[in-house]
Design a protein around this motif. Sequence first.
Motif, PDB file in Angstrom:
ATOM      1  N   UNK A 118     -42.968  -6.937  -8.703  1.00 30.16           N
ATOM      2  CA  UNK A 118     -41.622  -7.234  -8.431  1.00 30.16           C
ATOM      3  C   UNK A 118     -41.195  -8.251  -7.565  1.00 30.16           C
ATOM      4  N   UNK A 119     -42.278  -8.539  -6.640  1.00 26.91           N
ATOM      5  CA  UNK A 119     -41.952  -9.868  -5.821  1.00 26.91           C
ATOM      6  C   UNK A 119     -42.418 -11.238  -6.452  1.00 26.91           C
ATOM      7  N   UNK A 120     -43.251 -11.059  -7.227  1.00 26.12           N
ATOM      8  CA  UNK A 120     -43.637 -12.425  -7.944  1.00 26.12           C
ATOM      9  C   UNK A 120     -42.391 -13.047  -8.755  1.00 26.12           C
ATOM     10  N   UNK A 121     -41.716 -12.358  -9.529  1.00 25.66           N
ATOM     11  CA  UNK A 121     -40.710 -12.967 -10.457  1.00 25.66           C
ATOM     12  C   UNK A 121     -39.851 -13.990  -9.686  1.00 25.66           C
ATOM     13  N   UNK A 122     -39.244 -13.535  -8.613  1.00 26.73           N
ATOM     14  CA  UNK A 122     -38.313 -14.168  -7.727  1.00 26.73           C
ATOM     15  C   UNK A 122     -38.958 -15.540  -7.033  1.00 26.73           C
ATOM     16  N   UNK A 123     -40.149 -15.645  -6.734  1.00 22.13           N
ATOM     17  CA  UNK A 123     -40.877 -16.495  -6.315  1.00 22.13           C
ATOM     18  C   UNK A 123     -41.270 -17.711  -7.330  1.00 22.13           C
ATOM     19  N   UNK A 124     -41.367 -17.119  -8.405  1.00 22.05           N
ATOM     20  CA  UNK A 124     -41.941 -18.033  -9.210  1.00 22.05           C
ATOM     21  C   UNK A 124     -40.432 -18.842 -10.042  1.00 22.05           C
ATOM     22  N   UNK A 125     -39.417 -18.062  -9.963  1.00 24.89           N
ATOM     23  CA  UNK A 125     -37.994 -18.598 -10.349  1.00 24.89           C
ATOM     24  C   UNK A 125     -37.566 -19.777  -9.364  1.00 24.89           C
ATOM     25  N   UNK A 126     -37.753 -19.243  -7.984  1.00 22.41           N
ATOM     26  CA  UNK A 126     -37.524 -20.557  -7.139  1.00 22.41           C
ATOM     27  C   UNK A 126     -38.487 -21.567  -7.284  1.00 22.41           C
ATOM     28  N   UNK A 127     -39.731 -21.432  -7.365  1.00 19.57           N
ATOM     29  CA  UNK A 127     -40.480 -22.472  -7.505  1.00 19.57           C
ATOM     30  C   UNK A 127     -40.245 -23.559  -8.915  1.00 19.57           C
ATOM     31  N   UNK A 128     -39.682 -22.934 -10.064  1.00 19.50           N
ATOM     32  CA  UNK A 128     -39.274 -23.636 -11.165  1.00 19.50           C
ATOM     33  C   UNK A 128     -37.807 -24.247 -10.997  1.00 19.50           C
ATOM     34  N   UNK A 129     -36.941 -23.481 -10.334  1.00 23.97           N
ATOM     35  CA  UNK A 129     -35.536 -23.645 -10.319  1.00 23.97           C
ATOM     36  C   UNK A 129     -35.021 -24.366  -9.141  1.00 23.97           C
ATOM     37  N   UNK A 130     -35.785 -23.926  -8.032  1.00 21.18           N
ATOM     38  CA  UNK A 130     -35.278 -24.224  -6.763  1.00 21.18           C
ATOM     39  C   UNK A 130     -34.349 -22.925  -5.925  1.00 21.18           C
ATOM     40  N   UNK A 131     -34.425 -23.181  -4.732  1.00 19.52           N
ATOM     41  CA  UNK A 131     -33.373 -22.012  -4.174  1.00 19.52           C
ATOM     42  C   UNK A 131     -32.098 -22.159  -4.403  1.00 19.52           C
ATOM     43  N   UNK A 132     -31.460 -20.803  -4.718  1.00 18.05           N
ATOM     44  CA  UNK A 132     -29.988 -20.538  -4.963  1.00 18.05           C
ATOM     45  C   UNK A 132     -29.319 -21.407  -6.024  1.00 18.05           C
ATOM     46  N   UNK A 133     -30.424 -21.389  -7.250  1.00 18.77           N
ATOM     47  CA  UNK A 133     -29.988 -22.117  -8.554  1.00 18.77           C
ATOM     48  C   UNK A 133     -28.822 -20.901  -8.973  1.00 18.77           C
ATOM     49  N   UNK A 134     -27.978 -21.415  -9.764  1.00 22.17           N
ATOM     50  CA  UNK A 134     -26.856 -20.614 -10.514  1.00 22.17           C
ATOM     51  C   UNK A 134     -27.320 -19.313 -11.406  1.00 22.17           C
ATOM     52  N   UNK A 135     -28.389 -19.657 -11.884  1.00 19.29           N
ATOM     53  CA  UNK A 135     -29.084 -18.454 -12.832  1.00 19.29           C
ATOM     54  C   UNK A 135     -29.514 -17.568 -12.081  1.00 19.29           C
ATOM     55  N   UNK A 136     -30.187 -17.806 -10.731  1.00 17.13           N
ATOM     56  CA  UNK A 136     -30.655 -16.912  -9.891  1.00 17.13           C
ATOM     57  C   UNK A 136     -29.563 -16.095  -9.120  1.00 17.13           C
ATOM     58  N   UNK A 137     -28.524 -16.609  -8.619  1.00 18.20           N
ATOM     59  CA  UNK A 137     -27.391 -16.250  -8.003  1.00 18.20           C
ATOM     60  C   UNK A 137     -26.560 -15.548  -8.800  1.00 18.20           C
ATOM     61  N   UNK A 138     -26.467 -15.709 -10.025  1.00 15.15           N
ATOM     62  CA  UNK A 138     -25.605 -15.227 -11.197  1.00 15.15           C
ATOM     63  C   UNK A 138     -26.436 -13.847 -11.815  1.00 15.15           C
ATOM     64  N   UNK A 139     -27.502 -13.623 -11.578  1.00 13.49           N
ATOM     65  CA  UNK A 139     -28.604 -12.528 -12.134  1.00 13.49           C
ATOM     66  C   UNK A 139     -28.569 -12.821 -13.607  1.00 13.49           C
ATOM     67  N   UNK A 140     -28.803 -14.056 -13.984  1.00 11.99           N
ATOM     68  CA  UNK A 140     -28.974 -14.440 -15.656  1.00 11.99           C
ATOM     69  C   UNK A 140     -30.278 -14.883 -15.980  1.00 11.99           C
ATOM     70  N   UNK A 141     -31.252 -14.539 -15.071  1.00 11.83           N
ATOM     71  CA  UNK A 141     -32.876 -14.910 -15.151  1.00 11.83           C
ATOM     72  C   UNK A 141     -33.566 -13.469 -14.722  1.00 11.83           C
ATOM     73  N   UNK A 142     -34.403 -13.115 -15.589  1.00 11.03           N
ATOM     74  CA  UNK A 142     -35.285 -12.051 -15.276  1.00 11.03           C
ATOM     75  C   UNK A 142     -36.774 -12.505 -15.730  1.00 11.03           C
ATOM     76  N   UNK A 143     -37.734 -12.030 -14.843  1.00 12.36           N
ATOM     77  CA  UNK A 143     -39.008 -12.450 -15.078  1.00 12.36           C
ATOM     78  C   UNK A 143     -39.932 -11.203 -15.000  1.00 12.36           C
ATOM     79  N   UNK A 144     -40.958 -11.340 -16.008  1.00  9.65           N
ATOM     80  CA  UNK A 144     -41.833 -10.460 -16.064  1.00  9.65           C
ATOM     81  C   UNK A 144     -43.446 -11.077 -15.793  1.00  9.65           C
TER      82      UNK A 144
END
Length: 398
Positions: free
Chosen positions: A72-98
């Motif tokens: 569960x810790x990996x997904x958010x870290x990879x999302x930020x690596x791709x998108x940057x911190x505070x990207x709308x997809x992250x803040x709006x919970x429109x992205x999920x990572x497995x």
Amino acid sequence: MFENVKEIPGDALLALMVAFKNDPNPNKIDLGVGVYKDDTGLTPVLNVVKKAEAFLLENEVSKGYIGATGSPELGPLLQKLMLGDNHPLITESRIATAQTPGGTGALRVAGDLINAVNPAARIWVSDPTWSNHFHVFAGAGVEVRTYPYYDADQNGLAIDAMLEAIRQIPQGDVILLHASCHNPTGIDPTAEQWDQISTLVAERSLVPLIDCAYQGFGEGLEEDVYGLRTLLSQCPEALITTSCSKNFGLYNERIGALSLVTEKAEHCQRAFTQVANCIRANYSNPPAHGAAIVTTILSDHALRQQWEQELADMRQRIQRMRNELVSSLQSLNCNRDFTFIAQQKGMFSYSGLSKEEVLYLRAHFGIYAVESGRINIAGINDQNIGLLSEAIHQAIQQ
């Protein structure tokens, strides 16, 4: 059961690996296998990885399962690596990572997901693309089609033909695009071309599947996801496959991820249950160790900085070998222009060598490359570049 089973021809690249291994030539050169090699010809373990593993050895308390969708810790870290911190997809919970077993595992889960939620959808891949794309998606029951990508006459991107083909793809189909360091050509769209591609993909209501296997190997961590971020800014739905094999050097740990992007948060939650179901029916749980390494590195400031430096060193070595190969061939007065090799990105290059020239290099010099002319630039080093350049020059003359 097995008496009348037909033998399937082996993978051409794997056969090339075996042929290289069995070649007794002490000066043989491997330009086929798609892994990073340092100047000594080895695929190194990054120093930062060794530090992370030492930390895990001291602090790991369990070898229990980590769940179908992984750490569960990996997904958010990879999302930020791709998108940057505070990207709308992250803040709006429109992205999920497995988490998945490597980038290949992510592609297979993506194929299973497509077949589960829209079995009529086809997936369109570039011509050429990584050969295993066809096997993975066909194995998931998804029909695979191609769109033009490589302009052999110009040794560049066939952008006009590519855009025209995208205009003909039916709405709702999936289009696979390489985020950076296109495998096998090494040819990436420019920022302006990415803008054109993204606009058209959105207009056609296609679902982009962005294969992000080489982030940091092209121009940099930020630069290599320009196309990915541009696509996501225009397309309400997307799939992203990630690999940590190359940029962390974790090939045999099989660590990757599949990210799902939806138009609304509630869609994301429902669709992610489908992802978990696909995983449960396949391998049930991903391996934990590689994920723990990546999580440890990305969540620690000092380790993150060290990783970025080691990644930059790998990237810069590849670019140096590109430039030196071009210069070496020019110094031999080779009657072919290879300057395009210096403009390509990542480990791979469509070198412009013909099948006959590739076979000549193999037979006379023990230089192993894919018959399409694709070479792995990371297989070139200061010790073999002179021999390689002379051999290419001779192959062209012959």
